[in-house]
Design an enzyme around this catalytic site. Sequence first.
Site, PDB file in Angstrom:
ATOM      1  N   GLY A  49       0.832  -1.207   0.000  1.00 41.93           N
ATOM      2  CA  GLY A  49       0.000   0.000   0.000  1.00 41.93           C
ATOM      3  C   GLY A  49       0.860   1.248   0.000  1.00 41.93           C
ATOM      4  O   GLY A  49       0.561   2.228   0.682  1.00 41.93           O
ATOM      5  N   ASP A  96      -2.705  -7.556  -5.133  1.00 40.52           N
ATOM      6  CA  ASP A  96      -3.709  -7.509  -4.069  1.00 40.52           C
ATOM      7  C   ASP A  96      -3.168  -8.413  -2.963  1.00 40.52           C
ATOM      8  O   ASP A  96      -3.023  -9.621  -3.166  1.00 40.52           O
ATOM      9  CB  ASP A  96      -5.039  -8.033  -4.624  1.00 40.52           C
ATOM     10  CG  ASP A  96      -6.107  -8.163  -3.556  1.00 40.52           C
ATOM     11  OD1 ASP A  96      -5.795  -8.043  -2.345  1.00 40.52           O
ATOM     12  OD2 ASP A  96      -7.277  -8.398  -3.930  1.00 40.52           O
ATOM     13  N   ASN A 137       1.769  -2.313   5.434  1.00 42.79           N
ATOM     14  CA  ASN A 137       0.981  -1.094   5.620  1.00 42.79           C
ATOM     15  C   ASN A 137      -0.396  -1.145   4.956  1.00 42.79           C
ATOM     16  O   ASN A 137      -1.325  -0.499   5.433  1.00 42.79           O
ATOM     17  CB  ASN A 137       1.791   0.095   5.079  1.00 42.79           C
ATOM     18  CG  ASN A 137       0.927   1.320   4.864  1.00 42.79           C
ATOM     19  OD1 ASN A 137       0.591   2.027   5.812  1.00 42.79           O
ATOM     20  ND2 ASN A 137       0.527   1.568   3.615  1.00 42.79           N
ATOM     21  N   SER A 192      -3.417  -0.222  14.538  1.00 45.22           N
ATOM     22  CA  SER A 192      -4.225   0.986  14.715  1.00 45.22           C
ATOM     23  C   SER A 192      -4.620   1.141  16.172  1.00 45.22           C
ATOM     24  O   SER A 192      -4.765   0.149  16.892  1.00 45.22           O
ATOM     25  CB  SER A 192      -5.501   0.882  13.872  1.00 45.22           C
ATOM     26  OG  SER A 192      -6.405   1.903  14.225  1.00 45.22           O
ATOM     27  N   TYR A 227     -12.547  -4.136  11.402  1.00 44.06           N
ATOM     28  CA  TYR A 227     -11.233  -3.472  11.357  1.00 44.06           C
ATOM     29  C   TYR A 227     -10.522  -3.601  12.714  1.00 44.06           C
ATOM     30  O   TYR A 227      -9.331  -3.911  12.780  1.00 44.06           O
ATOM     31  CB  TYR A 227     -11.473  -2.011  10.992  1.00 44.06           C
ATOM     32  CG  TYR A 227     -10.244  -1.161  10.798  1.00 44.06           C
ATOM     33  CD1 TYR A 227      -9.480  -1.241   9.632  1.00 44.06           C
ATOM     34  CD2 TYR A 227      -9.865  -0.235  11.771  1.00 44.06           C
ATOM     35  CE1 TYR A 227      -8.377  -0.421   9.451  1.00 44.06           C
ATOM     36  CE2 TYR A 227      -8.759   0.584  11.586  1.00 44.06           C
ATOM     37  CZ  TYR A 227      -8.020   0.484  10.428  1.00 44.06           C
ATOM     38  OH  TYR A 227      -6.924   1.303  10.253  1.00 44.06           O
ATOM     39  N   ILE A 275      -5.099   9.686  11.180  1.00 43.65           N
ATOM     40  CA  ILE A 275      -4.108  10.353  10.322  1.00 43.65           C
ATOM     41  C   ILE A 275      -4.822  10.845   9.063  1.00 43.65           C
ATOM     42  O   ILE A 275      -5.653  10.115   8.490  1.00 43.65           O
ATOM     43  CB  ILE A 275      -2.982   9.353   9.925  1.00 43.65           C
ATOM     44  CG1 ILE A 275      -2.439   8.597  11.157  1.00 43.65           C
ATOM     45  CG2 ILE A 275      -1.880  10.055   9.145  1.00 43.65           C
ATOM     46  CD1 ILE A 275      -1.793   9.454  12.229  1.00 43.65           C
TER      47      ILE A 275
END
Length: 249
Positions: free
Chosen positions: A14, A65, A92, A144, A157, A190
């Site tokens: 990414g 991917d 990332n 995260s 997530y 962010i």
Amino acid sequence: MAGLLDGKIALVTGGSRGIGRATSIELAAHGATVAVNYNSNKEAADEVVSTIEKAGGKAAAYQADISNRDQVNSMVDQVVADHGPITILINNAGATADRTLRNMSDEQWDSVIEVNLTGTFNVTKKIWNLMGEAGGGHIVNISSIVGEAGRLGLINYATAKAGLLGFTKTAAREGARTNIHVNAIAPGFIETDMISGLSPEMKEGLAKEAVLGRLGETEEIAKVIRFIVSESTYMTGATIDVNGGMYIR
Ligand code: NAP
């Protein structure tokens, strides 16, 4: 002047946008040759490569991917063939599909787990032995704050990002014998495309949750990643919070 990362080969998943873009530029600025991975946005990846090259650095873009093992394996083989063994891996790439548990579809659950968690496994697994045989290196997994503290409406997530912390700790224990250091960063909120859909009021509310009173910039994560992979020698299995004091343990 010699760069701290001269001669190192880094893969940033990414790497085409947001935190990955800033990280690719930061690592290249310190001498690394950067493989900039992207999924669908070739134009953005090419822009990152050209920005790095214009500044005198070395980079190339690679499509895959990360949730697709065949694509990951081909990409890593190609990067190694083009540049040599990868000794810096920044896991990332990430994606979201936000819903509360009540409203979450199976597809939304599966896709977020497959990209954020299984994707990190896919890339790490493919590189693991090669990195060990090359004498070791650094892996940084981008988790995260949501994986640490939870957050309403982000259950897929949060689960994936919490999973990355267990993955990091266990890989650190297993990697030590081949000198592979594995750490995680848990960013707060962010300013990237990932949160561009939030209203100004929501962003303001998030900024107020951080004791520093603002959202973070991509470079503020990239610099911490750069420190880990170039200067940290006694850190493995750690999770570094870079969140403006939004979550203080
Ligand atoms: P972003 O701006 O939305 O960029 C996402 C990047 O991931 C893009 O380069 C995208 O490639 C790539 N990507 C998405 N799915 C992929 C897949 N299946 N295979 C390969 N690449 C894929 O995101 P960001 O905000 O920079 O986030 C980067 C990481 O930080 C993510 O893991 C995210 O969860 C984490 N994070 C972000 C925040 C935040 O507030 N922004 C906070 C905490 C953690 P394309 O350009 O090809 O689409």
